[in-house]
Design a protein around this motif. Structure first.
Motif, short mmCIF file in Angstrom:
data_model
loop_
_atom_site.label_atom_id
_atom_site.label_comp_id
_atom_site.label_asym_id
_atom_site.label_seq_id
_atom_site.Cartn_x
_atom_site.Cartn_y
_atom_site.Cartn_z
N LEU A 184 -7.15 -1.08 -2.53
CA LEU A 184 -6.12 -1.76 -3.29
C LEU A 184 -6.74 -2.77 -4.25
N ASP A 185 -6.01 -3.12 -5.28
CA ASP A 185 -6.48 -4.09 -6.26
C ASP A 185 -6.33 -5.51 -5.72
N GLN A 230 -2.11 6.01 2.56
CA GLN A 230 -2.82 4.75 2.34
C GLN A 230 -2.19 3.62 3.15
N ALA A 257 -7.45 -5.34 2.05
CA ALA A 257 -6.84 -4.52 1.01
C ALA A 257 -7.90 -3.89 0.11
N ALA A 316 0.83 -1.21 0.00
CA ALA A 316 0.00 0.00 0.00
C ALA A 316 0.86 1.26 0.00
N VAL A 333 -2.84 -7.75 -5.00
CA VAL A 333 -2.51 -8.16 -3.63
C VAL A 333 -2.33 -9.67 -3.55
#
Length: 234
Positions: A165-166, A131, A160, A125, A170
């Motif tokens: 986050l993707d 973030q 995540a 992150a 991750v």
């Protein structure tokens, strides 16, 4: 000295950035408390916009079995040779302190975990970004309040995603034990050894001023002021 005077880096003293590095473990309640107190110190600090916080990894139990799913109380009874009553008394004391900082800890639900992958998630992150800080706080909350196993890949991917986050990225990251984030975690731990850090939380400002432990807000504020004022030219 005036505000226009330059510091030793050649930058103006009124726009100099202080680098604050914080070694922490996701499974450390005092780290959760310390991070909360740091947030309060920063909120009240007049130069907040000139402090850059980087969260650095430290594993208190790097040999903990990942995915064991054991209650924290049972894990401590076995690893520390304490009785259940002693562990629960210790948890009660920590919970009382945490409550004073607005944190509700549920040790009955807390699951013992290997935190290496959780630290990797913070690095993914951005350990030195806002973030990254949000992800770390989400991990603390998941571990200490929600009974989430923070060494479970699916749980980490869910956390995540909640933090923007993707999920695919991750999951791929956590499948690669030699990823850039994994290297970052190991480098943090090597730095901790180099600086002689043996417990967390540990705060270092500009690699010149340090305090250890979940210090009161006033102590952390003073650390920041010293980092600014102590590095300016006379």
């Amino acid at each position: 000295m005036t505000s226009a005077q330059t510091d030793k880096t050649g930058r103006g003293a009124d726009d100099r950035i202080v680098e604050l590095e914080v070694w922490t473990d996701v499974a450390c309640p005092w780290c959760y408390i310390g991070a909360t107190r740091l947030a309060a110190a920063l909120d009240g600090f007049d130069r907040r916009d000139r402090v850059r916080v980087t969260w650095r990894a430290y594993e208190l139990a790097s040999d903990a079995e990942a995915g064991a799913g054991r209650r924290e109380v049972d894990a401590l009874v076995d690893s520390k040779g304490m009785t259940v009553e002693q562990v629960q008394h210790m948890f009660g004391q920590v919970s009382q302190v945490a409550a004073g900082d607005g944190l509700q800890l549920d040790f009955d639900a807390t699951i013992a975990a290997n935190t290496f992958d959780a630290h990797r998630l913070v690095h993914l992150a951005g350990a030195g970004t806002a973030q990254g800080g949000r992800v770390l706080r989400a991990l603390y909350r998941a571990h200490f309040a929600d009974g989430v196993a923070v060494d479970d890949v699916d749980a980490l991917v869910a956390i995540a995603e909640e933090q923007g986050l993707d999920a695919g990225a991750v999951r791929a990251e956590l499948a690669d034990r030699d990823s850039a984030a994994a290297v970052g975690v190991r480098e943090d731990e090597l730095l901790a050894a180099r600086f002689g850090i043996t417990g967390v939380p540990f705060f270092i400002a500009d690699r010149a001023y340090a305090v250890s432990g979940a210090q009161p807000v006033g102590v952390l504020t003073e650390l920041l002021r010293t980092a600014f004022d102590g590095t300016e030219d006379d």
